[in-house]
Scaffold this motif. Structure first.
Motif, PDB file in Angstrom:
ATOM      1  N   LYS A 130      47.789  29.625 -34.411  1.00 21.82           N
ATOM      2  CA  LYS A 130      47.196  28.625 -33.155  1.00 21.82           C
ATOM      3  C   LYS A 130      45.565  29.253 -32.990  1.00 21.82           C
ATOM      4  O   LYS A 130      45.449  30.359 -32.995  1.00 21.82           O
ATOM      5  CB  LYS A 130      48.184  28.132 -32.070  1.00 21.82           C
ATOM      6  N   ASP A 131      45.255  28.178 -32.734  1.00 26.16           N
ATOM      7  CA  ASP A 131      43.467  28.829 -32.371  1.00 26.16           C
ATOM      8  C   ASP A 131      42.848  29.740 -31.115  1.00 26.16           C
ATOM      9  O   ASP A 131      44.050  29.688 -30.467  1.00 26.16           O
ATOM     10  CB  ASP A 131      42.806  26.812 -31.191  1.00 26.16           C
ATOM     11  N   GLY A 132      42.497  30.136 -31.431  1.00 26.45           N
ATOM     12  CA  GLY A 132      42.508  31.436 -30.931  1.00 26.45           C
ATOM     13  C   GLY A 132      43.228  32.776 -31.199  1.00 26.45           C
ATOM     14  O   GLY A 132      42.702  33.579 -30.234  1.00 26.45           O
ATOM     15  N   SER A 133      44.272  33.140 -31.845  1.00 25.44           N
ATOM     16  CA  SER A 133      44.577  33.819 -32.546  1.00 25.44           C
ATOM     17  C   SER A 133      44.269  34.892 -32.976  1.00 25.44           C
ATOM     18  O   SER A 133      43.137  35.042 -33.618  1.00 25.44           O
ATOM     19  CB  SER A 133      46.093  33.654 -33.349  1.00 25.44           C
ATOM     20  N   THR A 134      44.301  35.794 -32.723  1.00 27.99           N
ATOM     21  CA  THR A 134      44.053  37.316 -33.209  1.00 27.99           C
ATOM     22  C   THR A 134      44.780  37.592 -34.173  1.00 27.99           C
ATOM     23  O   THR A 134      45.880  37.888 -34.732  1.00 27.99           O
ATOM     24  CB  THR A 134      43.717  39.025 -32.983  1.00 27.99           C
ATOM     25  N   LYS A 173      41.321  27.030 -35.495  1.00 31.82           N
ATOM     26  CA  LYS A 173      39.838  27.232 -34.888  1.00 31.82           C
ATOM     27  C   LYS A 173      40.205  28.584 -34.447  1.00 31.82           C
ATOM     28  O   LYS A 173      40.898  29.418 -33.663  1.00 31.82           O
ATOM     29  CB  LYS A 173      39.720  25.963 -34.695  1.00 31.82           C
ATOM     30  N   HIS A 174      38.511  29.230 -34.563  1.00 35.60           N
ATOM     31  CA  HIS A 174      38.392  29.737 -33.073  1.00 35.60           C
ATOM     32  C   HIS A 174      39.534  31.446 -33.416  1.00 35.60           C
ATOM     33  O   HIS A 174      40.111  32.308 -32.651  1.00 35.60           O
ATOM     34  CB  HIS A 174      38.545  29.823 -31.603  1.00 35.60           C
ATOM     35  N   LEU A 175      39.459  31.641 -34.808  1.00 30.17           N
ATOM     36  CA  LEU A 175      40.033  33.138 -34.837  1.00 30.17           C
ATOM     37  C   LEU A 175      39.469  34.485 -34.364  1.00 30.17           C
ATOM     38  O   LEU A 175      37.597  34.782 -34.946  1.00 30.17           O
ATOM     39  CB  LEU A 175      40.236  33.363 -36.421  1.00 30.17           C
ATOM     40  N   THR A 176      39.871  35.269 -34.233  1.00 28.52           N
ATOM     41  CA  THR A 176      39.666  36.496 -34.872  1.00 28.52           C
ATOM     42  C   THR A 176      40.045  37.585 -35.633  1.00 28.52           C
ATOM     43  O   THR A 176      41.496  37.524 -35.847  1.00 28.52           O
ATOM     44  CB  THR A 176      40.043  38.004 -33.548  1.00 28.52           C
ATOM     45  N   ASP A 184      35.826  33.189 -35.243  1.00 29.59           N
ATOM     46  CA  ASP A 184      34.822  33.923 -33.967  1.00 29.59           C
ATOM     47  C   ASP A 184      34.626  34.583 -34.338  1.00 29.59           C
ATOM     48  O   ASP A 184      32.865  35.505 -33.560  1.00 29.59           O
ATOM     49  CB  ASP A 184      35.148  32.946 -32.256  1.00 29.59           C
TER      50      ASP A 184
END
Length: 231
Positions: A16-20, A45-48, A71
């Motif tokens: 999901k969004d924001g996952s590492t 989106k916003h992956l590390t 990101d």
């Protein structure tokens, strides 16, 4: 028995969004090509992303970069990826550069349950700025913390339905340690075999580290083609 996915979209649906995420491979060798393509299509989106590098401009993790889905990158080098360089310089992509051996050990430590370790690599360089340095036997060492991920996406040549994996030659780079360091590990395999087909002594990653598998064919692109002229 592990989960055997029937589509690559299904295999990455939990991300999901924001996952590492950790993504195996070195350059374009040993990367989970189809899982990366499924991530691109998912538009998460916003992956590390933790990986040795970020592919090339038009393949591998470079596709996620192009789509502005990452990101932050934790990697050992930028390579020849112009989009990677562009986003770092313009400040839209956060980059944590780590010496290659240190990156490998940080991932291995995460999978082994070791929270941190000391290494001489990086002492006296900007990498050590703000870090803890201690002396052991009259030599300075820098404290480095372990790395773990919500998901690890790895690539293997052969897997069985218990999740045991065998890697092919240099694809055995970051893949085994990343398989151990992800809370959920999904393996893209070239051949999925029945239980008992893999000799126990041949296993590189035991199935205990793998939660799901999917079989698929890879393009196996060459990052830089080098040939010699005929005499």
């Amino acid at each position: 028995m592990k989960t055997i996915y029937t589509s690559f979209a299904e295999a990455v649906a939990g991300i999901k969004d924001g996952s590492t995420i950790m993504v195996g491979g070195f350059g374009l060798v040993g990367i989970p090509e189809n899982l990366i393509l499924a991530l691109v299509d998912s538009e998460v989106k916003h992956l590390t992303v933790i990986s040795n590098n970020c592919g090339v401009d038009d393949w591998g993790l470079g596709l996620l970069l192009k789509n502005r889905q990452i990101d932050k990158m934790i990697a050992s080098y930028v390579g020849e990826n112009k989009e990677f360089e562009k986003q770092v310089l313009e400040g839209t992509l956060e980059l944590e550069l780590t010496p290659q051996g240190t990156l490998a050990e940080r991932i291995r430590a995460g999978g082994a349950g070791i929270p941190a370790f000391y290494t001489p690599a990086g002492v006296g360089t900007p990498i050590a700025d703000g870090g803890e340095v201690r002396a052991f036997d009259n030599k300075e060492y820098l404290l480095q913390t372990a790395l773990k991920a919500d998901f690890s996406l790895v690539r293997a040549a052969v897997g069985d339905r218990y999740g045991n994996l065998i890697y092919n030659k240099t694809a055995r780079n970051f893949n085994p340690m990343m398989a151990a360091a992800g809370n959920v590990t999904v393996a893209e395999v070239e051949q999925l075999q029945d239980i008992g087909a893999i000799e126990p002594d041949h296993v590189h990653t035991p199935g205990i580290y793998v939660q799901g598998l999917i079989e698929g064919a890879q393009e196996k692109r060459i990052e830089r083609l080098t040939t010699r002229q005929e005499a």
